[in-house]
Design an enzyme around this catalytic site. Structure first.
Site, PDB file in Angstrom:
ATOM      1  CG  ASP A 176     -30.554 -34.238 -91.864  1.00  0.00           C
ATOM      2  OD1 ASP A 176     -29.528 -34.100 -91.181  1.00  0.00           O
ATOM      3  OD2 ASP A 176     -31.360 -33.311 -92.087  1.00  0.00           O
ATOM      4  CG  ASN A 184     -33.950 -27.508 -81.588  1.00  0.00           C
ATOM      5  OD1 ASN A 184     -34.533 -28.345 -80.909  1.00  0.00           O
ATOM      6  ND2 ASN A 184     -32.812 -27.765 -82.210  1.00  0.00           N
ATOM      7  CG  HIS A 189     -32.827 -26.680 -77.653  1.00  0.00           C
ATOM      8  ND1 HIS A 189     -31.980 -26.924 -78.719  1.00  0.00           N
ATOM      9  CD2 HIS A 189     -32.895 -25.330 -77.524  1.00  0.00           C
ATOM     10  CE1 HIS A 189     -31.543 -25.771 -79.210  1.00  0.00           C
ATOM     11  NE2 HIS A 189     -32.084 -24.791 -78.495  1.00  0.00           N
ATOM     12  CG  ASP A 193     -32.874 -33.229 -77.108  1.00  0.00           C
ATOM     13  OD1 ASP A 193     -32.187 -32.887 -78.087  1.00  0.00           O
ATOM     14  OD2 ASP A 193     -32.608 -32.904 -75.937  1.00  0.00           O
ATOM     15  CG  ASP A 218     -30.340 -32.908 -87.819  1.00  0.00           C
ATOM     16  OD1 ASP A 218     -29.149 -32.953 -88.155  1.00  0.00           O
ATOM     17  OD2 ASP A 218     -31.168 -32.162 -88.360  1.00  0.00           O
TER      18      ASP A 218
END
Length: 307
Positions: A176, A184, A189, A193, A218
């Site tokens: 994770d 973010n 964002h 990503d 995530d």
């Protein structure tokens, strides 16, 4: 095609196709490949070689197989392009050591037949290519290339059935990304990503021969049969993440928390239980990191106040 032609051929010839004509991973309609010959071709027929010699790769600079021997015979070489709908697919070379006017007159007929048959094969392959892309869109995550949940469970069920037969050990690794919201909110964002993809790549390199899934926003999951223990898997993942930190030039520290659960009790363990165990271990590590971070921040604050 090569087998059939070898059974009935009445002339000396070679057939060479562009590699992408036979490569099922390439879009046959890709405009980049339409008008260019590559450096390497595939020989699908050479009448001077045994049947089981094909297909084989061939360096195009040599023109055709056995070129030196053919030239020594001082015969005429007749080249024709293999094409379909104005797209180059390869070429043929005819050379008659024993000249026969009837066979010579059949060049045009044979070339047209090859154009139609290989072009038809290419169209069928394009249909399969599109079908595969449609299937992938249902089972793969676009960002990471991992399975989505739908695709994952099919592959997972196959793995479990095999491990039950072989009495193998199952390892579930759940990674994770740490501080995704911070990334973010502060860097956009697109950077989030990028960080998600970095976790996926690190997990892919850590857990070779695994089934991978982007299980949440995530959260990346790897399921595999391996003899490695939890410490080895964790060490490899940290090594790959540290490599990304060195090379990625990110304005934030990149890290992920990992939970690894290993079991050989597959008869009494469904997937949800496995996921819960790995999830608990992952969050325990995440909680430990936060406690260590708070202690570090407090230590720096106390030092600053004392100064």
């Amino acid at each position: 095609l090569a087998r059939e032609l070898q059974n009935v051929y009445f002339y000396d010839m070679s057939i060479l196709l562009k590699n992408e004509v036979l490569d099922e991973s390439i879009n046959p309609m890709d405009a980049v490949n339409r008008d260019k010959y590559g450096n390497t071709f595939t020989v699908v027929l050479n009448t001077f070689a045994p049947e089981d010699a094909f297909p084989e790769e061939f360096d195009r600079k040599n023109v055709v197989p056995n070129i030196n021997w053919i030239l020594e015979k001082k015969v005429v070489l007749i080249f024709t392009a293999i094409h379909f709908l104005h797209i180059l697919l390869g070429y043929t070379c005819f050379f008659y050591v024993g000249y026969d006017e009837q066979n010579y007159n059949k060049i045009f007929q044979l070339t047209n037949t090859l154009n139609t048959s290989i072009g038809g094969f290419r169209n069928i392959r394009f249909q399969k290519y599109l079908q595969g892309k449609i299937e992938d869109s249902y089972k793969l995550d676009k960002l990471t290339g991992f399975y989505n949940r739908m695709g994952f469970f099919r592959a997972y069920d196959t793995l479990i059935e095999r491990l039950k037969r072989t009495r193998g050990t199952l390892t579930v690794a759940l990674a994770d990304l740490d501080n995704l919201k911070y990334i973010n909110d502060n860097f956009g964002h697109s950077e989030g990503d990028r960080a998600i993809c970095a976790v996926a790549n690190a997990l892919r390199r850590t857990c070779e021969d695994a089934i991978f899934c982007r299980f949440g926003g995530d959260e990346m999951l790897a399921v595999m049969e391996t003899s490695d223990d939890e410490a080895v898997i964790r060490e490899r993942l940290n090594m790959h993440m540290e490599e990304f930190n060195r090379r990625g030039n990110t304005p934030y520290p990149f890290s992920a928390s990992l939970g690894v659960y290993i079991t050989d009790d597959l008869e009494n363990m469904d997937f949800e239980k496995l996921l819960v165990r790995a999830d608990e271990l992952m969050y325990a590590e995440k909680k430990k990191k936060k406690i260590e971070e708070e202690r570090s921040n407090n230590a720096r604050r106390i030092k600053k106040e004392s100064v």
